[in-house]
Design a protein around this motif. Structure first.
Motif, short mmCIF file in Angstrom:
data_model
loop_
_atom_site.label_atom_id
_atom_site.label_comp_id
_atom_site.label_asym_id
_atom_site.label_seq_id
_atom_site.Cartn_x
_atom_site.Cartn_y
_atom_site.Cartn_z
N UNK A 123 0.76 -1.28 0.12
CA UNK A 123 -0.06 0.14 0.02
C UNK A 123 0.81 1.23 -0.08
N UNK A 124 2.35 1.09 0.40
CA UNK A 124 2.81 2.54 0.50
C UNK A 124 4.07 2.06 -0.49
N UNK A 125 4.41 3.56 -1.14
CA UNK A 125 5.47 3.50 -2.14
C UNK A 125 6.54 4.82 -1.50
N UNK A 126 7.69 4.32 -1.53
CA UNK A 126 8.66 5.36 -0.85
C UNK A 126 8.88 6.49 -2.03
N UNK A 127 9.01 7.78 -1.28
CA UNK A 127 9.46 8.81 -2.67
C UNK A 127 10.56 9.58 -1.74
N UNK A 128 10.91 9.11 -0.97
CA UNK A 128 12.35 9.38 -0.53
C UNK A 128 12.14 10.79 0.45
N UNK A 129 13.31 11.43 0.35
CA UNK A 129 13.51 12.76 1.17
C UNK A 129 13.37 14.10 0.36
N UNK A 130 12.52 14.92 0.79
CA UNK A 130 12.50 16.23 0.20
C UNK A 130 12.12 17.06 0.87
N UNK A 133 9.08 17.98 3.84
CA UNK A 133 9.17 17.53 5.12
C UNK A 133 10.48 18.28 5.71
N UNK A 134 10.07 19.25 6.45
CA UNK A 134 10.95 20.21 7.00
C UNK A 134 12.06 19.55 8.13
N UNK A 135 11.48 18.44 8.45
CA UNK A 135 12.52 17.71 9.27
C UNK A 135 13.68 16.57 8.91
N UNK A 136 13.27 16.58 7.38
CA UNK A 136 14.13 15.81 6.41
C UNK A 136 13.96 14.38 6.71
N UNK A 137 12.73 13.97 6.90
CA UNK A 137 12.54 12.18 7.19
C UNK A 137 12.14 11.82 5.79
N UNK A 138 12.26 10.68 5.83
CA UNK A 138 11.89 9.87 4.38
C UNK A 138 10.26 9.88 4.37
N UNK A 139 9.77 9.71 3.38
CA UNK A 139 8.33 9.87 3.02
C UNK A 139 7.88 8.78 2.04
N UNK A 140 6.61 8.24 2.54
CA UNK A 140 6.12 7.27 1.46
C UNK A 140 4.66 7.86 1.27
N UNK A 141 3.84 7.39 0.03
CA UNK A 141 2.52 7.52 -0.16
C UNK A 141 1.74 6.39 -0.10
N UNK A 142 0.62 6.61 0.43
CA UNK A 142 -0.38 5.71 0.55
C UNK A 142 -1.20 5.43 -0.82
N UNK A 143 -0.95 4.28 -1.48
CA UNK A 143 -1.71 4.06 -2.88
C UNK A 143 -2.90 3.31 -2.60
N UNK A 144 -3.29 2.86 -1.22
CA UNK A 144 -4.44 2.29 -0.88
C UNK A 144 -5.59 3.15 -0.70
N UNK A 145 -5.44 4.67 -0.49
CA UNK A 145 -6.39 5.59 -0.32
C UNK A 145 -6.20 6.78 -1.52
N UNK A 146 -7.09 7.19 -2.28
CA UNK A 146 -7.19 7.91 -3.38
C UNK A 146 -8.28 9.13 -2.97
N UNK A 147 -7.54 10.29 -3.41
CA UNK A 147 -8.73 11.46 -2.99
C UNK A 147 -8.87 12.32 -4.04
N UNK A 148 -9.85 12.90 -4.21
CA UNK A 148 -10.21 14.07 -5.33
C UNK A 148 -9.91 15.47 -4.35
N UNK A 149 -9.02 16.26 -5.10
CA UNK A 149 -8.64 17.49 -4.45
C UNK A 149 -9.21 18.62 -5.51
N UNK A 150 -9.78 19.58 -5.00
CA UNK A 150 -10.41 20.65 -5.70
C UNK A 150 -9.27 21.83 -5.63
N UNK A 151 -8.78 22.34 -6.72
CA UNK A 151 -7.90 23.19 -6.76
C UNK A 151 -7.96 24.48 -5.48
#
Length: 180
Positions: A123-130, A133-151
């Motif tokens: 359910x999770x895909x690594x996208x690394x550090x960027x 995240x102000x604390x410089x932690x590695x991040x993952x995205x949860x592909x198990x939940x999809x959202x619709x975002x209005x601009x």
């Protein structure tokens, strides 16, 4: 000044009691309900709210990496928006999401970020550090939940992920949901 505050609080309480009597509501719960509704989408109108969607029901999805820090949420960018909790009880919180696709209606599809390690889950895909995240932690995205975002429902752009990370997320979403 404190006596003025006491008088003001007393006056407000009196008005709430009178309003509750006229409307048949509990004067103590009405302000909380209004506060909860406003917090659900940071006071933005409901039509701009970020909502969880069934990935199978969104139709054809075309994912193209096109980040552009222009104030609009573009595929490949991380933006902040109100995200409903998994319990689907009307509560949620402001979170970063990765925009993965733009829909014909102008809304965007997104997946939620987390800094909690998930190396062993499909359910999770690594996208690394960027810089998102102000604390410089590695991040993952949860592909198990999809959202619709209005601009107009997003709070701010954070940054873009690199193209190879986006391609990895897109591949996971295509494989899982049979998107094109």
């Amino acid at each position: 000044m404190s006596s003025f505050g006491s008088v003001l609080r007393s006056l407000v309480a009196s008005v709430r009691r009178q309003t509750a009597t006229l409307t048949g509501t509990d004067a103590r719960s009405a302000p909380v309900e209004r506060k909860q509704r406003a917090a659900d989408n940071h006071g933005r109108p409901a039509e701009f709210a970020t909502v969880e969607v069934d990935p199978a029901s969104v139709g054809r999805v075309r994912m193209t990496y096109v980040p552009s820090t222009d104030g609009d949420p573009d595929p490949g960018e991380i933006v902040w928006t109100w995200v409903p909790y998994e319990e689907r009880d009307g509560r949620g919180k402001d979170r970063p999401v990765l925009i993965v696709a733009e829909e014909p209606a102008g809304t965007r599809l997104a997946v939620q970020l987390t800094s909690k390690p998930h190396d062993d889950s499909r359910d999770f895909v690594s996208i690394g550090i960027g810089p998102w995240d102000q604390q410089g932690r590695p991040s993952w995205v949860n592909v198990g939940r999809v959202f619709r975002v209005h601009p107009l429902g997003m709070r701010r752009e954070a940054s873009a992920i690199d193209k190879s990370s986006y391609v990895g997320v897109a591949a996971a979403l295509k494989d899982r949901y049979r998107w094109h």
